[in-house]
Design a protein around this motif. Structure first.
Motif, PDB file in Angstrom:
ATOM      1  N   MET A 264       0.846  -1.196   0.000  1.00  0.00           N
ATOM      2  CA  MET A 264       0.000   0.000   0.000  1.00  0.00           C
ATOM      3  C   MET A 264       0.884   1.250   0.000  1.00  0.00           C
ATOM      4  O   MET A 264       1.845   1.334   0.761  1.00  0.00           O
ATOM      5  CB  MET A 264      -0.911   0.028   1.227  1.00  0.00           C
ATOM      6  N   THR A 265       0.549   2.183  -0.893  1.00  0.00           N
ATOM      7  CA  THR A 265       1.329   3.411  -0.991  1.00  0.00           C
ATOM      8  C   THR A 265       1.091   4.297   0.220  1.00  0.00           C
ATOM      9  O   THR A 265      -0.058   4.556   0.589  1.00  0.00           O
ATOM     10  CB  THR A 265       0.944   4.192  -2.263  1.00  0.00           C
ATOM     11  N   PRO A 266       2.165   4.756   0.866  1.00  0.00           N
ATOM     12  CA  PRO A 266       1.996   5.639   2.031  1.00  0.00           C
ATOM     13  C   PRO A 266       1.289   6.934   1.650  1.00  0.00           C
ATOM     14  O   PRO A 266       1.429   7.439   0.521  1.00  0.00           O
ATOM     15  CB  PRO A 266       3.442   5.914   2.478  1.00  0.00           C
ATOM     16  N   ARG A 267       0.508   7.466   2.572  1.00  0.00           N
ATOM     17  CA  ARG A 267      -0.181   8.738   2.317  1.00  0.00           C
ATOM     18  C   ARG A 267       0.819   9.875   2.290  1.00  0.00           C
ATOM     19  O   ARG A 267       1.807   9.893   3.019  1.00  0.00           O
ATOM     20  CB  ARG A 267      -1.241   9.003   3.379  1.00  0.00           C
ATOM     21  N   THR A 268       0.524  10.869   1.471  1.00  0.00           N
ATOM     22  CA  THR A 268       1.364  12.055   1.415  1.00  0.00           C
ATOM     23  C   THR A 268       1.057  12.959   2.599  1.00  0.00           C
ATOM     24  O   THR A 268       0.057  12.787   3.302  1.00  0.00           O
ATOM     25  CB  THR A 268       1.112  12.841   0.119  1.00  0.00           C
ATOM     26  N   LYS A 269       1.904  13.965   2.815  1.00  0.00           N
ATOM     27  CA  LYS A 269       1.666  14.927   3.890  1.00  0.00           C
ATOM     28  C   LYS A 269       0.348  15.666   3.665  1.00  0.00           C
ATOM     29  O   LYS A 269      -0.385  15.951   4.611  1.00  0.00           O
ATOM     30  CB  LYS A 269       2.820  15.925   3.969  1.00  0.00           C
ATOM     31  N   GLU A 270       0.069  15.982   2.402  1.00  0.00           N
ATOM     32  CA  GLU A 270      -1.167  16.691   2.086  1.00  0.00           C
ATOM     33  C   GLU A 270      -2.384  15.827   2.410  1.00  0.00           C
ATOM     34  O   GLU A 270      -3.384  16.316   2.936  1.00  0.00           O
ATOM     35  CB  GLU A 270      -1.187  17.080   0.604  1.00  0.00           C
ATOM     36  N   GLN A 271      -2.312  14.553   2.091  1.00  0.00           N
ATOM     37  CA  GLN A 271      -3.419  13.653   2.395  1.00  0.00           C
ATOM     38  C   GLN A 271      -3.621  13.507   3.904  1.00  0.00           C
ATOM     39  O   GLN A 271      -4.754  13.499   4.394  1.00  0.00           O
ATOM     40  CB  GLN A 271      -3.166  12.283   1.762  1.00  0.00           C
ATOM     41  N   ASN A 272      -2.529  13.408   4.623  1.00  0.00           N
ATOM     42  CA  ASN A 272      -2.622  13.314   6.082  1.00  0.00           C
ATOM     43  C   ASN A 272      -3.235  14.573   6.676  1.00  0.00           C
ATOM     44  O   ASN A 272      -4.031  14.504   7.620  1.00  0.00           O
ATOM     45  CB  ASN A 272      -1.238  13.079   6.692  1.00  0.00           C
ATOM     46  N   GLU A 273      -2.877  15.721   6.118  1.00  0.00           N
ATOM     47  CA  GLU A 273      -3.423  16.982   6.621  1.00  0.00           C
ATOM     48  C   GLU A 273      -4.909  17.090   6.294  1.00  0.00           C
ATOM     49  O   GLU A 273      -5.694  17.578   7.118  1.00  0.00           O
ATOM     50  CB  GLU A 273      -2.668  18.168   6.020  1.00  0.00           C
ATOM     51  N   ASP A 274      -5.307  16.615   5.116  1.00  0.00           N
ATOM     52  CA  ASP A 274      -6.735  16.615   4.769  1.00  0.00           C
ATOM     53  C   ASP A 274      -7.524  15.748   5.745  1.00  0.00           C
ATOM     54  O   ASP A 274      -8.614  16.133   6.196  1.00  0.00           O
ATOM     55  CB  ASP A 274      -6.932  16.097   3.339  1.00  0.00           C
ATOM     56  N   ILE A 275      -6.982  14.583   6.039  1.00  0.00           N
ATOM     57  CA  ILE A 275      -7.646  13.688   6.982  1.00  0.00           C
ATOM     58  C   ILE A 275      -7.732  14.334   8.353  1.00  0.00           C
ATOM     59  O   ILE A 275      -8.771  14.257   9.030  1.00  0.00           O
ATOM     60  CB  ILE A 275      -6.884  12.341   7.071  1.00  0.00           C
ATOM     61  N   ARG A 276      -6.672  14.989   8.756  1.00  0.00           N
ATOM     62  CA  ARG A 276      -6.658  15.663  10.056  1.00  0.00           C
ATOM     63  C   ARG A 276      -7.724  16.748  10.123  1.00  0.00           C
ATOM     64  O   ARG A 276      -8.469  16.852  11.113  1.00  0.00           O
ATOM     65  CB  ARG A 276      -5.277  16.267  10.315  1.00  0.00           C
ATOM     66  N   GLN A 277      -7.819  17.565   9.089  1.00  0.00           N
ATOM     67  CA  GLN A 277      -8.805  18.646   9.070  1.00  0.00           C
ATOM     68  C   GLN A 277     -10.230  18.092   9.053  1.00  0.00           C
ATOM     69  O   GLN A 277     -11.128  18.639   9.706  1.00  0.00           O
ATOM     70  CB  GLN A 277      -8.576  19.558   7.855  1.00  0.00           C
ATOM     71  N   GLN A 278     -10.461  17.023   8.317  1.00  0.00           N
ATOM     72  CA  GLN A 278     -11.780  16.397   8.285  1.00  0.00           C
ATOM     73  C   GLN A 278     -12.157  15.844   9.653  1.00  0.00           C
ATOM     74  O   GLN A 278     -13.292  15.966  10.098  1.00  0.00           O
ATOM     75  CB  GLN A 278     -11.805  15.284   7.237  1.00  0.00           C
ATOM     76  N   ARG A 279     -11.189  15.243  10.327  1.00  0.00           N
ATOM     77  CA  ARG A 279     -11.445  14.694  11.651  1.00  0.00           C
ATOM     78  C   ARG A 279     -11.741  15.804  12.653  1.00  0.00           C
ATOM     79  O   ARG A 279     -12.653  15.681  13.485  1.00  0.00           O
ATOM     80  CB  ARG A 279     -10.248  13.867  12.113  1.00  0.00           C
ATOM     81  N   LEU A 280     -10.989  16.898  12.582  1.00  0.00           N
ATOM     82  CA  LEU A 280     -11.235  18.030  13.474  1.00  0.00           C
ATOM     83  C   LEU A 280     -12.641  18.592  13.267  1.00  0.00           C
ATOM     84  O   LEU A 280     -13.350  18.892  14.227  1.00  0.00           O
ATOM     85  CB  LEU A 280     -10.190  19.130  13.246  1.00  0.00           C
TER      86      LEU A 280
END
Length: 242
Positions: free
Chosen positions: A1-17
């Motif tokens: 599985m391809t690791p998530r990029t920093k941008e993807q991780n930040e999107d997930i973080r903002q969605q969770r917040l």
């Protein structure tokens, strides 16, 4: 599985917040300051540890929720012919990002009817009443925004002074002062000045704005409890004789 990029991780973080803050606003409406992190986790459908990872205490969560709501607080004054509506994913959007045509495109006929109906309200009622209807309808879909106005009327007493003071100052400048100007121009447009009314001095303008917001908050709380605020917004405006 391809690791998530920093941008993807930040999107997930903002969605969770955002997910956590929405849940916190819903819980706060029912429990007030008695809100606990576990209540928010249950409302959001998340594990306690997940929510705790982002917010280890409810004070930080409430503070962020209110500042986040403040960013959205002026939209109803800036978009006089639009009201909030839900996208197909349930997201509430306002103004040109999700207007009448977009609502129709998604098949959301209720949203389209709501926006169209609000345009009729703007023509039927005066500028102040139409603006207040917009605000009430925003609160119906954005409980964090409602809490901002509600707690502002209480001086943000749920927060320590170090946090309540800057939030109160920002609310006064970015929300209350523009609303006070709207009230004055609305009175003039309705002919209040011509009928013997005089323009209020700035301190009294703010006081009038605070009193009207308090009245709207009080009326909205009842409709919110039964999930009917959106449809009862015009009735509230008429009841307050705006």
């Amino acid at each position: 599985m391809t690791p998530r990029t920093k941008e993807q991780n930040e999107d997930i973080r903002q969605q969770r917040l955002a997910q956590i803050r929405i849940a916190a606003a819903d819980v706060f409406l029912n429990k007030g300051p008695l809100l606990e992190i576990r209540d928010v986790a249950a409302q959001a459908g998340l594990g306690y540890g997940t929510v705790y990872h982002y917010y280890s205490n409810k004070g930080d969560l409430l503070n962020d929720l209110l500042w986040d709501a403040l960013v959205r607080a002026g939209g109803w004054l800036e978009a006089p012919t639009e009201v909030p509506s839900a996208s197909a994913s349930g997201e509430v959007r306002v103004g040109g990002q999700f207007g009448l045509a977009a609502a129709a495109d998604t098949g959301n006929s209720a949203a389209a009817d709501s926006i169209s109906g609000n345009r009729e309200t703007a023509a039927e009622l005066g500028p102040v009443a139409a603006a207040c209807v917009r605000l009430l309808q925003l609160w119906a879909g954005d409980h964090g925004l409602y809490l901002l106005y509600k707690l502002a009327g209480e001086g943000f007493a749920s927060l320590p002074e170090a946090r309540s003071t800057p939030l109160s100052a920002a609310f006064r400048k970015e929300v209350l002062a523009p609303f006070a100007v709207l009230l004055e121009t609305g009175r003039a447009a309705d002919g209040a000045a011509a009928s013997g009314g005089t323009a209020a001095e700035p301190p009294y303008r703010l006081q009038r704005a605070e009193m009207l917001i308090a009245a709207l908050v009080g009326c909205a709380s009842i409709s919110l409890r039964f999930n009917k605020l959106h449809e009862e917004a015009r009735d509230i405006a008429r009841f307050l004789k705006l």
